[in-house]
Design an enzyme around this catalytic site. Sequence first.
Site, PDB file in Angstrom:
ATOM      1  N   SER A 109       0.868  -1.154   0.104  1.00  0.00           N
ATOM      2  CA  SER A 109       0.151  -0.023  -0.022  1.00  0.00           C
ATOM      3  C   SER A 109       0.890   1.280   0.081  1.00  0.00           C
ATOM      4  O   SER A 109       2.207   1.362   0.536  1.00  0.00           O
ATOM      5  CB  SER A 109      -0.786  -0.148   1.399  1.00  0.00           C
ATOM      6  N   SER A 110       0.289   2.436  -0.502  1.00  0.00           N
ATOM      7  CA  SER A 110       1.154   3.591  -0.616  1.00  0.00           C
ATOM      8  C   SER A 110       1.398   4.135   0.949  1.00  0.00           C
ATOM      9  O   SER A 110       2.180   4.967   1.078  1.00  0.00           O
ATOM     10  CB  SER A 110       0.384   4.692  -1.485  1.00  0.00           C
ATOM     11  N   CYS A 111       0.538   3.680   1.960  1.00  0.00           N
ATOM     12  CA  CYS A 111       0.968   4.154   3.243  1.00  0.00           C
ATOM     13  C   CYS A 111       2.101   3.777   3.938  1.00  0.00           C
ATOM     14  O   CYS A 111       2.357   4.287   4.953  1.00  0.00           O
ATOM     15  CB  CYS A 111      -0.328   3.919   4.118  1.00  0.00           C
ATOM     16  N   TYR A 138      -1.002  -0.667  10.055  1.00  0.00           N
ATOM     17  CA  TYR A 138      -1.135  -1.399   8.669  1.00  0.00           C
ATOM     18  C   TYR A 138       0.151  -1.115   7.994  1.00  0.00           C
ATOM     19  O   TYR A 138       0.774  -2.314   7.339  1.00  0.00           O
ATOM     20  CB  TYR A 138      -2.400  -0.805   7.959  1.00  0.00           C
TER      21      TYR A 138
END
Length: 314
Positions: A109-111, A138
């Site tokens: 994920s980009s996070c 996450y």
Amino acid sequence: MTPASRKIYVAGHRGMVGSALVRALTAKGERDILAIDRSALDLTDQKATRDFLMTEKPDEIIVAAARVGGIEANRSFPAEFLHENLAIASNVIHGAFEAGVKRLLFLGSSCIYPREAPQPISEDALLTGPLEPTNEAYAIAKIAGLKLCQFYRRQHGVCFHSVMPTNLYGPGDNYHPERSHVIPGLIRRFHEAKQRGDSEVVIWGTGTPLREFLHVEDLAAACLRLIEVENPPDWVNAGSGGEVTISELAALIAEATGFEGEIRTDPSKPDGTPRKALDSGKMRALDWTPKIGLRDGLAETCAAYAREHAADRH
Ligand code: GDP
């Protein structure tokens, strides 16, 4: 290996990403797609996961299984988000190695990138600064998964690698009113407001954060491309290249659902990171171009939502 002769296990095939992957692989003519329901295999159970992989011995794995959710779910359940996602990554990646799997693609994920990373964010921004607090749990699990792939590859020569998609949307999403991501959350809220004839809809936060959205079918195409690349990057970004503010997104969803009332913001709710645009130059250099524009993608997703969910509330 020819498409017809390889066994590909899609972990998480019931989710939005996993189901899009199964559709794309099937459309491409893959005949041996392995999938197993959560009720039959709990991927947080190390022994069960190992036994399954040792028995099935897939040639390749795409890991789309994860506990996912929007900003509220991430904030409210950080222990589960870290523990379950770490367990899934560790069990599937190590189990794959033990079972002799030669290729594995891990979905992140980009996070994972620092909150203050220079924009658009390139792959080498990883671990250069603190994370956005609302999705830290996450992100840490996904960073661990990405690093597991990198280190098994470096140490053992297996082709385990990762893809980091921007915010995704499309059919098969989770439309929970509080725990979903912004697009399904707003599709549901606007759709219900339209049906009730409400005069206004409230969106969370200030409406000013910028987000980049990618349709899940475009991501599935990126994954299919990556699993054919002989020597793929350890991790690669996949974004659409376009950005909208949350207020602009809300206006597009109002249009797609036919809601004509007022849109109000609720600044007491968190904004999350102000911006997380990805630099997807490496993925584009691999001949991948997203095909579904946001307006068209939202219209199609709203129509799918109305078909799938409207009937059961009447
Ligand atoms: P994020 O990209 O990790 O922050 O994930 P989300 O998709 O949950 O949220 C994106 C942005 O949309 C944040 O700034 C939220 O505050 C905003 N937002 C506005 N309304 C909603 C809503 O109804 N649900 C969610 N999840 N986010 C919303």
